[in-house]
Design an enzyme around this catalytic site. Structure first.
Site, PDB file in Angstrom:
ATOM      1  N   GLU A   1      37.523  23.793  51.604  1.00 18.14           N
ATOM      2  CA  GLU A   1      36.175  23.221  51.477  1.00 18.14           C
ATOM      3  C   GLU A   1      35.896  22.633  50.095  1.00 18.14           C
ATOM      4  OE1 GLU A   1      33.413  26.182  52.924  1.00 18.14           O
ATOM      5  OE2 GLU A   1      34.241  26.083  54.937  1.00 18.14           O
TER       6      GLU A   1
ATOM      7  N   GLU B   1      38.105  25.937  60.776  1.00 17.30           N
ATOM      8  CA  GLU B   1      37.222  27.082  60.515  1.00 17.30           C
ATOM      9  C   GLU B   1      35.923  26.836  61.251  1.00 17.30           C
ATOM     10  OE1 GLU B   1      36.687  28.642  56.430  1.00 17.30           O
ATOM     11  OE2 GLU B   1      34.669  29.247  57.060  1.00 17.30           O
TER      12      GLU B   1
END
Ligand SMILES: *[C@@H]1O[C@H](CO)[C@@H](O)[C@H](O)[C@H]1NC(C)=O
Ligand SMILES: *[C@@H]1O[C@H](CO)[C@@H](O)[C@H](O)[C@H]1NC(C)=O
Ligand SMILES: *[C@@H]1O[C@H](CO)[C@@H](O)[C@H](O)[C@H]1NC(C)=O
Ligand SMILES: *[C@@H]1O[C@H](CO)[C@@H](O)[C@H](O)[C@H]1NC(C)=O
Ligand SMILES: *[C@@H]1O[C@H](CO)[C@@H](O)[C@H](O)[C@H]1NC(C)=O
Length: 667
Positions: A180, A256
């Site tokens: 991320e 995810e």
């Protein structure tokens, strides 16, 4: 829609009572197949989400692992993704790196190696993925950035993959970039090159574990990057993709997803996204953050795992609904199966997918989750309607000759709470290639030719119990401890690991040592101090004592603390009652980890490389502290916080040791 449906009552030429209409759906492989299915998985780490699991006693620990990984038992997961520990806070704690320092290598730290082996033991076919969130400070060479020296970062990551094979015989299948956070094309290419050079051609790259963009457009524009990247992995896509991602021609994964409280609404979220990530977004793998909620419940994102196992001291664990929702897909498919092109939405809401092994097996999964019973943590879910409906499936092509399907059923009944999970009900007859079923709202069905599904079970685990009121650890582990971390300590900044002083004949041969000596390349705002928490967040009145040993001669400082009220990504703003001693001969009592609010301070006579015993007692609004049994400071008045964990740590990224830790909860 088949207007000739027997159930349709014509009121006039144009109007019929639509509630009675059954809809028709073809499942056909002759019209061509869809994408190849890559599996459903769980993510351990990001961060420290399996921390408490490893300290469960047998048989409970193995039971939990069976519910997660054992084929045709529970979730029967097809993918295990783990964090490549980077010594930094990554949501619910820190995970240790295999290289704390540039000249350091150790492939036995933490619990992810162990977890991967336990998963493989149960399912040798399980797909393994590693992804870094953070990196030890030396990788960034002092900068909070891993790409300044991309060759160093690449060889650091590749060493983890080589170590997995060399020390644990684990073949890592996929590796990611930086969770991320920004990716860097040069780094990705260098990672590919370094993998190939190390004989790891089979290890494929996932990029970029963030949003669909910019990675999709950058991959389209860069041929060399196209060759380096195997999978486009996106987080929390809300079941949707974007045209650029499809245009890359890459496999698309929700690498995810979920992150939702694991009650029945969480189960509904998981059921909806497992189907619709493919139906809407063409994603062929979905990975749950997290695998198992094995962290203190007052850390961020409580119970956002497929099941809950956060009480190693009692042995209690809970097999939550997402486990059985997973089973609806995983027990009747394998990675390598193929989606049919005939997948989609039902007319009255909900979705269906169908997969085949190309040997004639067929697995159909339907879900009819209503909006309010399937909201995930993110992104926002636009409103939509689902109502009860009759559906008819027409099996065509290879499937035309199927005469019977096994049926597995789940229903979340939010009115009566009579939820049914993964029940094997009577097989359904397929007549002339068709079968009909009445779908109520909030249901999941699997219809399949696969006959070996099983709802595994164990006797109920022990009842839930609070953390023991009286707790001691002398950190004496004979030989090589199986885990590097002491039970129940949850590191929130820094890494605390077992240490044996080979030259010390005295009482402190085996200790717990804080070992991170440089600020890592962080993922969140780690504190400037190190801290590990333990115990019961509801504790108010408490006595904590611990032997401490500062190793940094002039600048050293260590603390023990009670009523510690924060961890995870907000660890910097942790409050509590902290008793510090320093190598310069002073002490301090502060109301916060960063030392801003000083309740008391003075001379302690403490120095480095001497063992001392610190005791901190907090009762009601009063706190007092002893050094080697002598009062250092007495009856300071404090108000906030009223409760929290016990903790210990250091005043900076420095080496320090702890021994004979003891807690006594008062009243
Ligand atoms: C592993 O995969 C192979 C090939 O698909 C399959 O035959 C075998 O049953 C699988 N093993 C397990 C334990 O799932
Ligand atoms: C389905 O899979 C099983 C193994 O899971 C296999 O034995 C069987 O031949 C396959 N094909 C059909 C049509 O059932
Ligand atoms: C489904 O069909 C049955 C039998 O025709 C009918 O009784 C029932 O009302 C239908 N259900 C719905 C939701 O339309
Ligand atoms: C169903 O369970 C929830 C959560 O445990 C509870 O709040 C609710 O009151 C229950 N409803 C009924 C009808 O029992
Ligand atoms: C190990 O023990 C020896 C002897 O007590 C001591 O001098 C030394 O400082 C210790 N080393 C560490 C790292 O604790």
């Amino acid at each position: 829609m088949n207007i000739g449906n027997q159930c349709c009552v014509f009121l006039s030429i144009f109007l019929c009572i639509s509630i009675c209409l059954g809809e028709d759906y073809d499942l056909d492989d002759k019209t061509g197949l869809g994408r190849s299915f890559d599996g459903i998985g769980g993510l351990s780490g990001g961060g420290a989400t399996s921390r408490l699991l490893v300290n469960y006693a047998e048989p409970y620990r193995s039971q939990i692992l069976d519910y997660l990984f054992k084929p045709t038992f529970g979730a029967s997961l097809q993918i295990l993704k783990v964090e490549i520990g980077g010594d930094a806070q990554t949501t619910d704690g820190t995970e240790p790196s295999h290289m704390h320092y540039e000249d350091d290598e150790n492939y036995f730290r933490g619990y992810e190696w162990w977890l991967m082996k336990e998963a493989k033991k149960r399912n040798p076919n399980i797909t393994l993925i590693g992804l870094p969130w953070a990196f030890p400070g030396w990788v960034g060479n002092g900068e909070n950035w891993p790409y300044s020296f991309p060759d160093i970062t690449a060889s650091y990551v590749v060493s983890w993959i080589l170590g997995a094979k060399q020390y644990h015989d684990l073949d890592i299948d996929y590796v990611g970039i930086w969770n991320e956070r920004s990716f860097n094309s040069k780094y990705i290419k260098l990672l590919r090159y370094t993998l190939d050079k190390s004989g790891l051609e089979r290890v494929k790259i996932i990029a970029s574990d963030n949003l669909w963009e910019p990675i999709s457009s950058v991959v389209i524009a860069d041929k060399e990057l196209q060759d380096a990247v195997e999978i486009l992995g996106v987080h929390y896509p809300g079941t949707n993709t974007v045209p650029e991602a499809l245009k890359t021609g890459k496999k698309l994964w929700s690498s995810e997803d979920y992150s939702t409280f694991n009650d029945n609404v969480g189960g509904g979220c998981w059921a909806r996204i497992l189907n619709q990530n493919y139906v809407n977004g063409k994603m062929t793998a979905t990975i749950s953050w997290n695998l198992v909620s094995s962290y203190y419940e007052d850390l961020p994102f409580e119970r956002d795992g497929l099941m809950t196992a956060k009480e190693p001291w009692s042995g209690n664990y809970v097999v939550e609904s997402p486990i059985w929702i997973t089973a609806h897909t995983t027990q009747f498919t394998e990675p390598g199966w193929t989606y049919l092109q005939t997948v989609g939405h039902f007319t009255h809401g909900g979705s269906y997918v169908a997969l085949t092994d190309e040997r004639g097996n067929l697995t159909i999964i339907t879900e009819t989750m209503t909006h309010d019973h399937s909201v995930c943590i993110r992104p926002p879910l636009p409103s939509y309607d689902v109502t009860a409906q009759n559906v008819t499936f027409h099996l065509k092509g290879t499937f035309a000759s199927i005469s019977e399907l096994q049926v597995w059923h789940s229903k979340f009944d939010f009115k009566t709470n009579k939820t049914v999970l993964f029940q094997n009900i009577k097989p359904i007859k397929v007549t002339e290639g068709s079968f009909s079923i009445e779908l109520d709202v909030d249901e999941v069905y699997t219809f399949t030719t696969v006959r070996n599904g099983q709802r595994g079970s164990y006797p109920d685990p022990p009842p839930s119990a609070p953390f023991p009121k009286s707790y001691k650890d002398d950190f004496d582990v004979s030989g090589n401890p199986y885990f590097s971390e002491a039970p129940n300590f949850a590191d929130q900044t820094g890494v605390f690991e077992y240490f044996t002083n080979q030259t010390d004949p005295g009482p402190h041969v085996s200790t717990l040592r804080q070992v991170v000596t440089q600020r890592p390349v962080t993922w969140v705002a780690d504190a400037d101090q190190t801290i590990s928490v333990i115990g019961d967040y509801q504790w108010q009145d408490l006595m904590v004592s611990c032997d401490i040993y500062m190793e940094s001669v002039h600048t050293g400082g260590v603390f023990i603390a009670v009523r510690v009220n924060k961890g995870g990504g907000v660890v910097r703003s942790t409050r509590g009652v902290f008793l510090w001693v320093y190598a310069d001969g002073t002490y301090k009592v502060t109301n916060d980890l960063n030392g801003m609010t000083v309740l008391a301070e003075g001379m302690s006579g403490t120095r480095a490389r001497v063992w001392y015993t610190l005791t901190l007692t907090v009762k009601g609004n009063y706190a007092s502290a002893d050094l080697d049994g002598y009062p250092l400071w007495k009856n300071a008045v404090l108000w906030e916080p009223r409760h929290g964990w016990a903790a210990m740590g250091t005043s900076s990224f420095e080496l320090a040791q702890f021994d004979n830790f003891a807690i006594e909860a008062l009243a």
